[in-house]
Design a protein around this motif. Structure first.
Motif, mmCIF file in Angstrom:
data_model
loop_
_atom_site.group_PDB
_atom_site.id
_atom_site.type_symbol
_atom_site.label_atom_id
_atom_site.label_comp_id
_atom_site.label_asym_id
_atom_site.label_seq_id
_atom_site.Cartn_x
_atom_site.Cartn_y
_atom_site.Cartn_z
ATOM 1 N N SER A 77 20.843 2.974 2.098
ATOM 2 C CA SER A 77 19.564 2.309 1.870
ATOM 3 C C SER A 77 18.447 3.208 2.388
ATOM 4 O O SER A 77 18.163 3.235 3.574
ATOM 5 N N TYR A 78 17.824 3.942 1.458
ATOM 6 C CA TYR A 78 16.818 4.916 1.855
ATOM 7 C C TYR A 78 15.562 4.234 2.374
ATOM 8 O O TYR A 78 14.962 3.427 1.661
ATOM 9 N N PRO A 79 15.123 4.573 3.570
ATOM 10 C CA PRO A 79 13.870 4.001 4.085
ATOM 11 C C PRO A 79 12.693 4.257 3.150
ATOM 12 O O PRO A 79 11.848 3.375 2.964
ATOM 13 N N TRP A 81 12.662 4.440 -0.041
ATOM 14 C CA TRP A 81 12.721 3.539 -1.189
ATOM 15 C C TRP A 81 12.353 2.122 -0.773
ATOM 16 O O TRP A 81 11.797 1.363 -1.580
ATOM 17 N N GLN A 82 12.662 1.767 0.463
ATOM 18 C CA GLN A 82 12.291 0.438 0.957
ATOM 19 C C GLN A 82 10.779 0.300 0.995
ATOM 20 O O GLN A 82 10.215 -0.741 0.675
#
Ligand SMILES: [Zn+2]
Length: 97
Positions: A77-79, A81-82
């Motif tokens: 879960s790429y920060p 992308w968040q």
């Protein structure tokens, strides 16, 4: 081959229990598997390939399990992308959209 602190029987027992693989990345090249131990307590931990032993645990995480847990979360879960939404380093012309 490094078998520090283990007899060859113990090494083979451990190797069989690990399915002949590095306990972390599942590398199977037998000659690459070394006996990993905790540098603080000197406890024998298991058999690891040179990359996992020397780079991943020692250099990268410096034996801190919480760092490796965060690394796994990070890759799933790429920060960026968040916060920004999915984004690639190029301008997307190759994406076909
Ligand atoms: Zn490995």
């Amino acid at each position: 081959m490094a078998t520090y602190g283990l007899t060859s029987e113990e090494y083979n027992l451990l190797l069989a229990a690990q399915g002949g693989r590095c306990a972390i990345c599942q590398e199977t090249r037998r000659g690459n598997l070394a006996v990993d131990h905790c540098h603080r307590t000197e406890a024998i931990r298991g058999l690891l390939c040179a990359r996992c032993n020397g780079q991943l645990l020692a250099r990268g995480a410096r034996d801190r399990p919480e760092v490796l847990r965060r690394a796994a979360d990070y890759l799933e879960s790429y920060p960026a992308w968040q916060v920004l939404g999915p984004r690639y380093t190029h301008d997307g012309k190759d994406e076909g959209e």
